[in-house]
Scaffold this active site. Structure first.
Site, mmCIF file in Angstrom:
data_model
loop_
_atom_site.group_PDB
_atom_site.id
_atom_site.type_symbol
_atom_site.label_atom_id
_atom_site.label_comp_id
_atom_site.label_asym_id
_atom_site.label_seq_id
_atom_site.Cartn_x
_atom_site.Cartn_y
_atom_site.Cartn_z
ATOM 1 N N HIS A 129 -4.337 -74.989 15.965
ATOM 2 C CA HIS A 129 -4.592 -75.764 17.181
ATOM 3 C C HIS A 129 -5.525 -74.991 18.120
ATOM 4 O O HIS A 129 -6.549 -75.527 18.584
ATOM 5 C CB HIS A 129 -3.270 -76.065 17.891
ATOM 6 N N GLU A 130 -5.171 -73.751 18.390
ATOM 7 C CA GLU A 130 -5.978 -72.946 19.305
ATOM 8 C C GLU A 130 -7.337 -72.603 18.695
ATOM 9 O O GLU A 130 -8.334 -72.491 19.422
ATOM 10 C CB GLU A 130 -5.231 -71.662 19.693
ATOM 11 N N HIS B 48 -9.717 -75.341 19.530
ATOM 12 C CA HIS B 48 -10.255 -75.174 20.877
ATOM 13 C C HIS B 48 -11.335 -74.090 20.913
ATOM 14 O O HIS B 48 -12.399 -74.270 21.518
ATOM 15 C CB HIS B 48 -9.140 -74.774 21.847
#
Length: 240
Positions: free
Chosen positions: A17-18, A21
């Site tokens: 997820h990170e 980003h």
């Protein structure tokens, strides 16, 4: 051993997820100060190519910290910020589908893309149904499971590779959908705020943003803490 694998799996889904980003931020030119797995105090960090890669104390999530005071961040268009915020949940949705495909392929000893995508859709339908029932009042906070329950559920599936991959897939889809909720502290809230800035031509003051985002973050952490304590209490009751 099963518990450790489940914890590692949860951390891996947070990492993807990170990473979504981070890669999106680099692609659109947003400066990144820190990439952290976990929240709260940093317990280990290593600086590489201008970014602090960190492991933090509270294993509830993670974050990519931007240099919000830099000229590059201030001058970035709202759409760049939307792309960056959206990339994390999208990474989870893609990884979740791939994990379901892997799980389905193991069961038939061959590539089973259609079956894996079908299972992904079933999982998404289940998640949306749960959200609808939560917001409509059919289920309450007492019915929710937190990180402890997630790890406990995963630990019981580690003996079966297909079942464990499906669990990780569901976990990844869960993270993706949850982070798209329109809550200021989550990606969905950041996307809405960026879109509002784009269409109105005006942005919230820094003070207002801190109050809105910080307040929702405190409420969110309180909810996670409550659900975690509830999970621990139920686990202790079952043990006794």
């Amino acid at each position: 051993m099963g518990t450790l694998l489940a914890i590692f799996g949860l951390g891996l889904m947070i990492f993807f997820h990170e990473l979504g980003h981070f890669l999106a931020a680099r692609a659109v030119g947003l400066p990144v100060l820190r990439f952290s797995i976990g929240m709260g105090p940093v317990i280990f960090s290593h600086r590489l190519k201008g970014v602090e890669w960190a492991l933090s104390a509270l294993p509830f999530g993670g974050y990519v910290l931007f240099d919000a005071e830099s000229v590059a961040f201030e001058d970035a268009s709202p759409w760049r910020k939307v792309v960056t915020a959206l990339a994390g949940p999208m990474a989870n949705l893609v990884i979740g589908c791939l994990l379901f495909i892997m799980a389905a392929s193991l069961s038939v000893h061959g590539l089973a893309i259609g079956t894996g995508l079908e299972k992904s859709m079933e999982a998404l339908n289940m998640l949306f149904s749960t959200l609808y029932r939560l917001f409509s009042g059919e289920v309450g906070i007492r019915d929710l499971g937190g990180p402890v329950m997630m790890v406990k559920a995963g630990a019981g599936l580690t003996h079966d590779a297909g079942a464990f991959l499906s669990y990780l897939g569901f976990l990844s889809l869960n993270l993706g959908i949850f982070n798209l909720l329109p809550i200021p502290a989550l990606d969905g809230g950041q996307i809405l705020m960026s879109l509002a800035t784009s269409f109105s031509g005006r942005r919230l003051s820094d003070g207002t943003q801190w109050i809105v985002v910080g307040g929702s973050f405190i409420l969110l952490m309180g909810l996670i803490a409550w659900v975690t304590l509830q999970d621990v209490a139920l686990s202790l009751i079952h043990i006794s």
